[in-house]
Design an enzyme around this catalytic site. Structure first.
Site, PDB file in Angstrom:
ATOM      1  N   HIS A 149      14.534  24.843 -23.010  1.00 33.36           N
ATOM      2  CA  HIS A 149      15.019  23.439 -23.294  1.00 33.36           C
ATOM      3  C   HIS A 149      14.414  22.347 -22.428  1.00 33.36           C
ATOM      4  CE1 HIS A 149      18.010  20.069 -23.559  1.00 33.36           C
ATOM      5  NE2 HIS A 149      18.133  20.621 -25.076  1.00 33.36           N
ATOM      6  N   GLU A 183      11.834  18.625 -30.151  1.00 29.00           N
ATOM      7  CA  GLU A 183      12.553  17.612 -29.556  1.00 29.00           C
ATOM      8  C   GLU A 183      11.551  16.605 -28.689  1.00 29.00           C
ATOM      9  OE1 GLU A 183      16.986  18.820 -28.802  1.00 29.00           O
ATOM     10  OE2 GLU A 183      15.676  19.887 -27.369  1.00 29.00           O
TER      11      GLU A 183
END
Lengths: 222, 222, 222, 222
Positions: free
Chosen positions: D92, D140
């Site tokens: 992430h 992302e």
């Protein structure tokens, strides 16, 4: 005679300071004599003096993902370029970095007109690195690094598999291999497996006679 | 005139490569003219060329906790010494390291005959650093770094509190302070608060005229 | 009978998931039977279920230096507290952290009403940690961790030296010791050297019979 | 109705401890009512209690590259599985890891029968991640995370480019997208661009009414 020989100086006693300069000069002499493409990769603090002493290319061992600013103690890409480096290793097994840092490092080196060599440890990570579009990927199975057992002899399928995978993903990316390589026959075998050269270190640096070891290595180019 | 002025070059455009050499020469000239004790702290790849160009001491911005061996991309203490550094910063706010690494770094620098300056961020970490017995502790409240607001003016109690705490724990450890320092009055105030000098960076490096900024700074020594 | 026994579950097979609960229950039973002060230190994902199963205190193995916000994958101090932890190890030799993080971790644990145990590796880092004012410092010479050779037998001077140094710097800080401790005699010796308890792991967790090992250990309290 | 909605709880106050359980129950209710495939991704210390409270899948936010042993403070994959997680995010943007760690993490999750979701930040790193063969890649763009500006609206070409690149490299890998997504129209647009779902966080967690926000989101599936 276009194969590439990338000599990672690491941080050995035999390749630090004045000894880094001496080793680079040995590489320079062998390159001049044989026409081999040898690249010297000394420590950050030795780049400038090595660059002043030789004509072969000098690369950095690593660059940090920083730009001009307040980053005390970081390795600024522009600084190693100013010292004379024209390329850099990235993600060496002894200096693994984050995926996003590999990506930005490749981009930064390209902007600076420098060559990128991304080190990987298996076919999967080699494919991943190829997806980022560097100049070179250097596959080095970590269990063979410094072992004296040549990857080209012990794991030829990893090398040829890496070459194939990279060609499929991005044919512009060239493949090197490393780990346990020190002799001409290792280099010869590596080239037969489809690579465009080798990345090596202790096999030359820790040799009793570095010059002899270099000459034995480049004999594999014939 | 024994106060120490440690100029951290960080990795600014104005202090990289040839500009690092020029800045160090300015420091050298000011030191020669005024008798000030100025230390230049350039990037790893600039240590050698800076060292060749000046007589003032040259320190490294950081060293890694590695010894001779397979540590590609690390900053070997012996390598920065071979390049000419006679001391090093450790644990700068932009390069925080682990407690055990600060300890082993101090020991390594001592073995190599080099000076250690441990950066800290408040009285508590200054006390902790003093417990490790370095040559210097440099207290720099992180919120003031690069702010232009002098720690000596804005947080005098942090400096005097640090000085007192260090003297209690290990009186051999000397205290510097940093953050926001650029002018002679900042240096003067820092010395009045009990420190033995200052650690600074952008106030000089980013000045319109670095030489003038240096001269203004050392005026605080009188 | 006030000595503290801190059992670090680490991430062994024998101390994960249901086995963590079983081990904690064994600690709980021994504590209830003998009056020993035993603290269970399971993995983050086991804190809640261990806490639900026992009455002895449960601590975390580590906390990250983050606050409520966008810190995916970090260990929020408030989250381990919400799961039932009432204290935490910090800077374990297997999870070394930066000096400034130890400082902010101690402060955060205090704000949350939780107990801090800072692990250190020698007298110098023990002094440093004491300067930060935690509840406990736990000195563990790394070469003896998991060795089966008790620090209390092999390096008594490190323990007594740590106890003395801590008392001088901050007498409120209590000292534990660890590394190679598994038997009652090790605990007894550790207390004689001036510590207030022990930090241990494999000696109990990897024992053929954990309950027997715990009973043998607490026999050292008599 | 096969689209995947992965809700990253991060470490917000609104998604810690009992509030994590409440949020997961809201997800569970919405999933039951609408048939949406929602996955809850709470903090490590909340996995067990969330898992006990809901029927929807629960994933971890990260796993460390460790195996059973002496790794105090690390996140053991087997431990989050024992707590009830059946998958994990990896890499992430708030917890970037090394390329070799992403590779070994994917392999480890596969061995444990768990689902892997690799987060990436642009088309190049998405291609790299696809080369490693995970179950999902979640693209992302970091500049849009937490921005409230949907990636599906602001950078549709990054999403469709990622989908195309992944299909070319490894068609078994499925693509999610994230950053700034909170509404049903964002989800609908993401699916139109070829993804198989979304990864989101603050848009739901920080909503005045989490249940209403979830219902608005899943309305995009129709």
């Amino acid at each position: 005679m276009d194969a590439l020989i990338v000599l990672n100086f690491k941080v050995y006693d035999e390749s630090t300071g004045e000894k880094a300069v001496a080793l680079a000069k040995a590489c320079d002499a062998v390159a001049a004599e044989t026409g081999a493409n040898i690249i010297a990769v000394p420590q950050f603090s030795d780049i400038y003096r090595v660059r002043q002493a030789v004509r072969i290319p000098v690369y950095a061992q690593h660059i940090d993902d920083v730009k001009f600013g307040g980053y005390t103690g970081s390795v600024l890409p522009e600084a190693v370029k100013a010292a004379g480096a024209t390329g850099s290793l990235l993600n060496h097994s002894e200096k693994r970095i984050k995926l996003a840092e590999i990506d930005s490092g490749i981009q930064k080196l390209r902007i600076l007109g420098m060559t990128s060599i991304i080190c990987t440890n298996n076919i999967a990570t080699t494919m991943a690195a190829a997806g980022l579009g560097p100049d070179y990927v250097a596959i080095e199975p970590p269990e063979l690094i410094g072992s004296g057992i040549s990857v080209a002899q012990a794991k030829p399928e990893v090398i040829s598999g890496s070459v194939e995978a990279v060609k499929r993903i991005n044919p512009k990316v060239r493949v090197l291999c490393g780990a346990g390589i020190s002799k001409g026959e290792d280099l010869k075998k590596a080239l037969e497996l489809g690579t465009e050269g080798v990345l090596l270190a202790s096999g030359i640096i820790k040799a009793k006679d570095q010059m002899t070891a270099l000459l034995d290595l480049v004999a594999g180019l014939k």
